[in-house]
Write a protein that holds these residues in place. Structure first.
Motif, short mmCIF file in Angstrom:
data_model
loop_
_atom_site.label_atom_id
_atom_site.label_comp_id
_atom_site.label_asym_id
_atom_site.label_seq_id
_atom_site.Cartn_x
_atom_site.Cartn_y
_atom_site.Cartn_z
N SER A 1 0.81 -1.22 0.00
CA SER A 1 0.00 0.00 0.00
C SER A 1 0.85 1.27 0.00
O SER A 1 0.36 2.34 -0.34
CB SER A 1 -0.93 0.00 1.20
OG SER A 1 -0.14 -0.09 2.35
N VAL B 1 0.69 3.18 -2.97
CA VAL B 1 -0.64 3.44 -3.50
C VAL B 1 -1.02 4.93 -3.65
O VAL B 1 -1.03 5.40 -4.75
CB VAL B 1 -1.70 2.59 -2.82
CG1 VAL B 1 -3.10 3.01 -3.24
CG2 VAL B 1 -1.51 1.13 -3.22
N ASP B 2 -1.27 5.71 -2.60
CA ASP B 2 -1.83 7.05 -2.94
C ASP B 2 -0.77 8.02 -3.42
O ASP B 2 0.15 8.38 -2.68
CB ASP B 2 -2.63 7.65 -1.80
CG ASP B 2 -3.36 8.91 -2.31
OD1 ASP B 2 -3.75 8.93 -3.49
OD2 ASP B 2 -3.51 9.87 -1.55
N THR C 1 -1.57 11.04 -4.92
CA THR C 1 -2.19 12.34 -5.21
C THR C 1 -1.21 13.46 -4.89
O THR C 1 -0.56 13.45 -3.84
CB THR C 1 -3.45 12.53 -4.33
OG1 THR C 1 -4.33 11.42 -4.57
CG2 THR C 1 -4.17 13.83 -4.64
N LYS D 1 -6.84 16.88 -2.60
CA LYS D 1 -6.00 15.99 -1.78
C LYS D 1 -6.75 15.61 -0.50
O LYS D 1 -7.30 16.47 0.19
CB LYS D 1 -4.69 16.71 -1.44
CG LYS D 1 -3.78 15.96 -0.51
CD LYS D 1 -2.69 15.25 -1.25
CE LYS D 1 -1.77 14.51 -0.29
NZ LYS D 1 -0.96 13.52 -0.96
N THR E 1 -9.64 12.54 -2.68
CA THR E 1 -9.52 11.72 -3.90
C THR E 1 -8.31 10.81 -3.77
O THR E 1 -7.49 10.99 -2.89
CB THR E 1 -9.35 12.61 -5.16
OG1 THR E 1 -8.17 13.41 -4.97
CG2 THR E 1 -10.55 13.47 -5.42
N GLN E 2 -8.18 9.86 -4.69
CA GLN E 2 -7.07 8.91 -4.64
C GLN E 2 -6.47 8.67 -6.01
O GLN E 2 -7.16 8.80 -7.02
CB GLN E 2 -7.56 7.56 -4.10
CG GLN E 2 -7.74 7.59 -2.61
CD GLN E 2 -8.31 6.28 -2.11
OE1 GLN E 2 -8.50 5.34 -2.88
NE2 GLN E 2 -8.60 6.24 -0.83
N LEU E 3 -5.20 8.28 -5.96
CA LEU E 3 -4.51 7.93 -7.20
C LEU E 3 -3.59 6.77 -6.89
O LEU E 3 -2.74 6.86 -6.01
CB LEU E 3 -3.68 9.14 -7.67
CG LEU E 3 -2.89 8.96 -8.95
CD1 LEU E 3 -3.83 8.82 -10.15
CD2 LEU E 3 -1.96 10.16 -9.18
N GLN E 4 -3.77 5.68 -7.59
CA GLN E 4 -2.89 4.52 -7.39
C GLN E 4 -1.81 4.57 -8.46
O GLN E 4 -2.10 4.86 -9.61
CB GLN E 4 -3.68 3.23 -7.53
CG GLN E 4 -4.78 3.15 -6.50
CD GLN E 4 -5.63 1.92 -6.69
OE1 GLN E 4 -5.70 1.35 -7.77
NE2 GLN E 4 -6.30 1.53 -5.63
N LYS F 1 -6.72 5.64 -11.85
CA LYS F 1 -7.54 6.68 -11.20
C LYS F 1 -8.85 6.00 -10.82
O LYS F 1 -9.64 5.63 -11.70
CB LYS F 1 -7.87 7.81 -12.19
CG LYS F 1 -6.86 8.92 -12.24
CD LYS F 1 -7.49 10.12 -12.99
CE LYS F 1 -6.49 11.23 -13.19
NZ LYS F 1 -7.10 12.44 -13.74
N SER G 1 -7.86 11.14 -8.46
CA SER G 1 -7.23 12.46 -8.28
C SER G 1 -6.86 13.14 -9.59
O SER G 1 -6.46 12.48 -10.55
CB SER G 1 -5.95 12.31 -7.46
OG SER G 1 -6.24 11.77 -6.21
#
Ligand SMILES: O=C(O)CCC(=O)C(=O)O
Length: 269
Positions: free
Chosen positions: A43, A46-47, A49, A56, A59-62, A106, A112
């Motif tokens: 993990s 993982v984020d 952003t 921020k 939202t999330q961005l992998q 996304k 994000s």
């Protein structure tokens, strides 16, 4: 590979969408491999952003850098003739060298955005050969947070950026809506100059947006700052490196970075 019109359009606008560079079936296969990779990685990766994104926290961005070290199908993809042939045409060099790869997912409804920026401040080079190929593994339309670009802005050199974890342009002067959406379908590849202003909006749709960004350059276009090194940097994706072994003749500022290019995967930081 590309037509004269496509090359001219890239020169004029700083970006080019190549439709159907991969087939829909290929795109679906890569999408599956990428999602399965993201399910396996820890993990911490993982984020991603950006701190500068107003969203921020909500939202999330992998993301995952260097995907070719995790799954051989991506090693094959980054040397695929269709990708490297188009790149060679756009950078006007028979030799194409890898800078880095990064994959993004996304997530639906809360994927994000990227504030508007140029890529050049992240890894400035002596010339302007650096380009990103954004390979779409599923459809990306405006509501899904597709990439947005400001045509022609690659002609203005490197603009002042705000450093906030990443580099972005002043959001008052450069709101995301100043850039036009570049919607793409699965299999399409968006090539962008590292000088063109670009970003993307929030994914508000109910589907994931899945892309792989491959950043590439002419191996004779050297970095001016030793920064943004990565494991795969320096790998030749097409042709050969005419300055391989000549690292010692480079200035001190660029020598160790050039060594990283020449050594390739050993150059992890
Ligand atoms: O994938 C996107 O939406 C934009 C990515 C981008 O601008 C970047 O990584 O520099």
């Amino acid at each position: 590979m590309l037509t004269a019109d496509q090359i001219k359009s890239f020169e004029d606008n700083g970006f080019l969408l190549v439709k159907g560079l991969l087939s829909k079936e290929e795109a679906a296969k890569y999408r599956k491999s990428l999602h399965s990779l993201f399910d396996r990685i820890d993990s911490k990766r993982v984020d991603a952003t950006w701190d500068s994104a107003d969203e921020k926290g909500t939202t999330q961005l992998q993301h995952c850098h260097d995907v070719q070290f995790y799954d051989a199908s991506f090693s094959k993809l980054i040397v695929d003739d269709r990708l490297t042939g188009a790149t060679a045409d756009l950078i006007k060099s028979p030799n194409v060298q890898l800078h880095h790869t990064k994959a993004f997912i996304k997530p639906p409804e809360k994927g994000s955005p990227f504030p508007l920026h140029q890529d050049a401040p992240f890894f400035p080079h002596q010339r302007e050969s650096m380009i990103a190929a954004i390979i779409h593994f599923d459809d990306a339309y405006e509501k899904k947070g597709c990439v947005r670009v400001m045509p022609g802005t690659h002609k203005n050199g490197i603009l002042p950026h705000i450093s906030q974890g990443n580099f972005h342009l002043d959001k008052e002067k450069y709101p995301i809506n100043n850039a036009i959406p570049a919607p793409a379908e699965a299999g399409d590849v968006l090539f962008i100059s590292y000088l063109v202003i670009h970003g993307s909006g929030v994914n508000e749709s109910d589907e994931e947006r899945t892309t792989l960004l491959v950043q590439m350059r002419d191996p004779e276009d050297l970095p001016t700052v030793e920064t943004h090194l990565s494991r795969g940097q320096g790998m030749m994706l097409r042709g050969s490196n005419p300055i391989a072994g000549k690292g010692k003749s480079l200035s001190a500022a660029t020598a160790s970075s050039a060594a990283a290019q020449l050594v390739g995967p050993e150059a992890e930081v």
